[in-house]
Design a protein around this motif. Structure first.
Motif: not given
Length: 203
Positions: A65-66, A71-76
């Motif tokens: 899941n990493r 990607k979620s961190q970059i988008e956030l």
């Protein structure tokens, strides 16, 4: 003759006993293995409360899941850093949250934009700035990312759309309430923020 029969029976009994013992040991080992797997599976089963209703979910392997978390961190980060309103306190709070997700390169870019008067223009122009991620490319072996997005600056009389392309690196770190994904963005820089079009609003 009688002695030979007794010896054969003893050998047979001995062989049967050894086989029975080995079979019992195999069954016990198999039982332990199955019990261990059941315990592990039960640990991966979690109940999440959704509007008061318990829902069973399965925990996945963190390594699988990493990339999604990267990607979620970059988008956030980009959403927090570039979502602005004509309110000095709102801007400071959003930027502060975003800076928990990045190294000093984020602080340098914030200082650079502040010195150029970007945030003052947002406040004085009563503008609302939003950003939308179009795509995020990951280079996992080199721990590098490229972010492709669209920035909208909605002013009272005009709507400005800008291209937003940035790049940087990412590294794993300890998870915390301020950084739940446990990912730190590093060496971040804006590559392209050119204006795509400027549309006047008709009233």
């Amino acid at each position: 003759m009688l002695v030979k029969n007794i010896e054969q029976k003893i050998k047979i009994n001995k062989a049967v006993s050894i086989v029975a013992i080995l079979f019992a040991v195999i069954i016990v080992i198999a039982g332990f293995v199955m019990a261990y797997k059941m315990v592990e599976d039960s640990r991966k089963s979690l109940y999440v409360i959704d509007n008061g209703v318990p829902v069973l979910v399965k925990q996945t392997d963190e390594l699988l899941n990493r990339p999604v978390e990267y990607k979620s961190q970059i988008e956030l980060f980009h959403r927090l850093f570039f979502t602005l309103a004509p309110d000095d306190q709102y801007i400071k709070e959003n930027v502060q949250k975003s800076l928990y997700l990045i190294d000093d390169s984020g602080k340098k870019e914030y200082t650079n934009l502040k010195e150029k008067g970007f945030y003052n223009q947002i406040i004085s122009g009563n503008s609302i700035v939003t950003v939308r991620a179009d795509s995020i490319k990951l280079d996992l072996p080199n721990k590098k990312f490229t972010y492709y997005g669209t920035q909208s600056i909605n002013r009272k009389t005009t709507l400005i759309i800008r291209k937003l392309i940035t790049e940087g690196n990412f590294e794993d770190m300890i998870r915390s309430p301020n950084n739940p994904h446990g990912v730190l963005l590093t060496n971040w820089r804006i590559l392209d923020n050119t204006e795509l079009f400027n549309k006047s609003k008709n009233y």
